[in-house]
Design a protein around this motif. Structure first.
Motif, PDB file in Angstrom:
ATOM      1  N   THR A 153       1.853  -3.615  72.267  1.00  0.00           N
ATOM      2  CA  THR A 153       0.606  -2.864  72.221  1.00  0.00           C
ATOM      3  C   THR A 153      -0.227  -2.841  73.512  1.00  0.00           C
ATOM      4  O   THR A 153      -0.441  -1.708  74.189  1.00  0.00           O
TER       5      THR A 153
ATOM      6  N   ARG B 161      -9.797   1.225  68.297  1.00  0.00           N
ATOM      7  CA  ARG B 161      -8.344   1.682  67.969  1.00  0.00           C
ATOM      8  C   ARG B 161      -8.123   1.626  66.512  1.00  0.00           C
ATOM      9  O   ARG B 161      -8.138   0.532  66.026  1.00  0.00           O
ATOM     10  N   PRO B 162      -7.574   2.556  65.748  1.00  0.00           N
ATOM     11  CA  PRO B 162      -7.242   2.443  64.444  1.00  0.00           C
ATOM     12  C   PRO B 162      -5.839   1.439  64.345  1.00  0.00           C
ATOM     13  O   PRO B 162      -5.005   1.677  65.227  1.00  0.00           O
ATOM     14  N   HIS B 163      -5.921   0.588  63.412  1.00  0.00           N
ATOM     15  CA  HIS B 163      -5.014  -0.193  63.064  1.00  0.00           C
ATOM     16  C   HIS B 163      -4.017   0.321  61.953  1.00  0.00           C
ATOM     17  O   HIS B 163      -4.513   0.198  60.935  1.00  0.00           O
ATOM     18  N   SER B 164      -2.685   0.137  62.165  1.00  0.00           N
ATOM     19  CA  SER B 164      -1.891   0.737  60.758  1.00  0.00           C
ATOM     20  C   SER B 164      -1.964  -0.221  59.621  1.00  0.00           C
ATOM     21  O   SER B 164      -2.026   0.265  58.437  1.00  0.00           O
ATOM     22  N   ALA B 165      -2.115  -1.519  60.036  1.00  0.00           N
ATOM     23  CA  ALA B 165      -1.878  -2.523  58.929  1.00  0.00           C
ATOM     24  C   ALA B 165      -3.122  -2.491  58.263  1.00  0.00           C
ATOM     25  O   ALA B 165      -3.254  -3.247  57.033  1.00  0.00           O
TER      26      ALA B 165
ATOM     27  N   GLY C  87      -5.310   0.006  57.312  1.00  0.00           N
ATOM     28  CA  GLY C  87      -5.560   1.664  56.782  1.00  0.00           C
ATOM     29  C   GLY C  87      -6.324   2.473  57.749  1.00  0.00           C
ATOM     30  O   GLY C  87      -7.163   3.156  57.094  1.00  0.00           O
ATOM     31  N   GLY C  88      -6.080   2.260  58.986  1.00  0.00           N
ATOM     32  CA  GLY C  88      -6.504   2.956  60.055  1.00  0.00           C
ATOM     33  C   GLY C  88      -7.890   2.512  60.556  1.00  0.00           C
ATOM     34  O   GLY C  88      -8.584   3.080  61.582  1.00  0.00           O
TER      35      GLY C  88
END
Length: 384
Positions: A321, A353-357, A359-360
């Motif tokens: 990333t 930065r939203p993290h997918s793991a 929940g955003g």
């Protein structure tokens, strides 16, 4: 005009006695003690000529060096030999650049040659200034780094074939050297990957089957390569496994353990020690400085299996990333520019930065929400 160096009588006697033993050549003794071979011949001759005075006139003349003094000197020489042997073994565990930086040109008692001998490095290496990589090699390293993120299972042979297919005239020897310089190892299972330095202890992998459900239960760390316009740097990060928050990071121009320990100290100082620290088996993470800091803090040490990048998958994803969102978009000129850009991105990653793991949600927010011990503004400093 430099002043001639004066040697103490005790030092001359010690060198002369070593010359009398006949175990080493004059050149070897000169290198060992940092003096000219001519001096060794002169001191040995003086000792032999002066020793005859011990037996003059029935021994009534007081000898300058009696038998007890000789025995005492031999005992001290033996102790010094043992100490030097111990010191050399310990120092060899450090990188050559670290040992090179320990030399003091203006030391009042030890010459540069003597210091190099004690630190087990060639004297010529102290004066040598590395030329750095060519512009062509730096370009290849950038291509290797980009491709390795896409295909981390590419070894030297596959990477060489890939670059040849792209029109680069390279051989395996060159690509092997560059990949080692970058610290890249393919992920497939094979012997002797991620090797620690000689004499360093490795530790078992402790995370298999472990449920990680709280902050500071497990931390992980890794090092990655940062391409620049005219060179390259290395980045180490300390990450909280559960929330993916980057706790500390450092940048260095060499792959020594020092900058890793600095990042570890910062993370422990700010957030307290974790229960487990997981890394690969690289020499920086098997070094005494790193493992001793963890042991003194009561941290269990865990290390990936050989060639198993999935054992530390979260920080590998962080590198991917970071490079696509920051590193590959710039061509930094200096280390200060690189640090400023990495600092800005790390702040963005942790707090925005939203993290997918998660929940955003950003990692820092989740870290403080799930951390029952420390809260923002009420951090508990736990000193090891």
């Amino acid at each position: 005009m430099s002043q001639r160096k004066q040697h103490a009588p005790e030092f001359k006697a010690k060198v002369a006695l070593e010359a009398l033993k006949g175990e080493e050549t004059a050149a070897e003794l000169a290198s060992r003690f940092g003096v000219h071979p001519t001096m060794i011949h002169q001191w040995k001759r003086a000792l032999l000529e002066g020793a005859s005075g011990v037996f003059e006139r029935g021994g009534r003349k007081k000898p300058e060096i009696d038998e007890e003094q000789v025995k005492e000197l031999h005992a001290k020489i033996g102790e010094l030999a043992v100490a030097n042997s111990f010191l050399e073994r310990k120092l060899k565990a450090l990188g050559r650049e670290v040992r090179r930086g320990m030399i003091e040109p203006d030391h009042p008692d030890l010459s540069i040659g003597q210091q190099c001998k004690l630190l087990s490095i060639a004297r010529s290496s102290f004066y040598y200034t590395p030329k750095g990589e060519t512009e062509q090699n730096l370009g290849l390293m950038r291509r290797i780094d980009e491709q390795f993120l896409e295909t981390p299972f590419f070894g030297v042979r596959q990477m060489t074939w890939h670059l040849r297919n792209d029109g680069h005239l390279v051989n395996e020897k060159r690509i092997r050297r560059l990949m080692r310089l970058m610290g890249l190892m393919p992920i497939y299972q094979k012997p002797n990957t991620s090797r620690p330095a000689k004499g360093h202890k490795t530790y078992p992998y402790l995370l298999r089957g472990l449920r990680v459900d709280r902050p500071n239960q497990v931390w992980c760390s890794d090092i990655t390569y940062l391409p620049m316009r005219r060179g390259f740097l290395y980045l180490v990060a300390i990450m909280n496994w559960h929330t993916r928050k980057v706790l500390a990071w450092r940048i260095s121009n060499t792959l020594e353990a020092d900058f890793c320990v600095e990042a570890l100290n910062e993370a422990i100082h700010k957030f307290g020690p974790p229960e487990i620290m997981n890394t690969d088996q690289g020499s920086q993470f098997t070094s005494f400085a790193w493992t001793d800091r963890l042991r003194r803090s009561g941290v269990k040490i865990s290390m990936d299996g050989k060639g198993r990048f999935l054992d530390n998958i979260f920080i590998e994803r962080l590198w991917r990333t970071l490079k696509y969102e920051c590193v590959y978009l710039h061509a930094w000129e200096t280390g200060s520019e690189t640090r400023a850009a990495i600092r800005k991105w790390m702040t963005f990653y942790n707090h925005q930065r939203p993290h997918s793991a998660l929940g955003g949600k950003p990692p820092a927010l989740v870290y403080w929400q799930r951390n029952d011990i420390n809260q923002p503004g009420q951090q508990v400093q736990r000193v090891a």
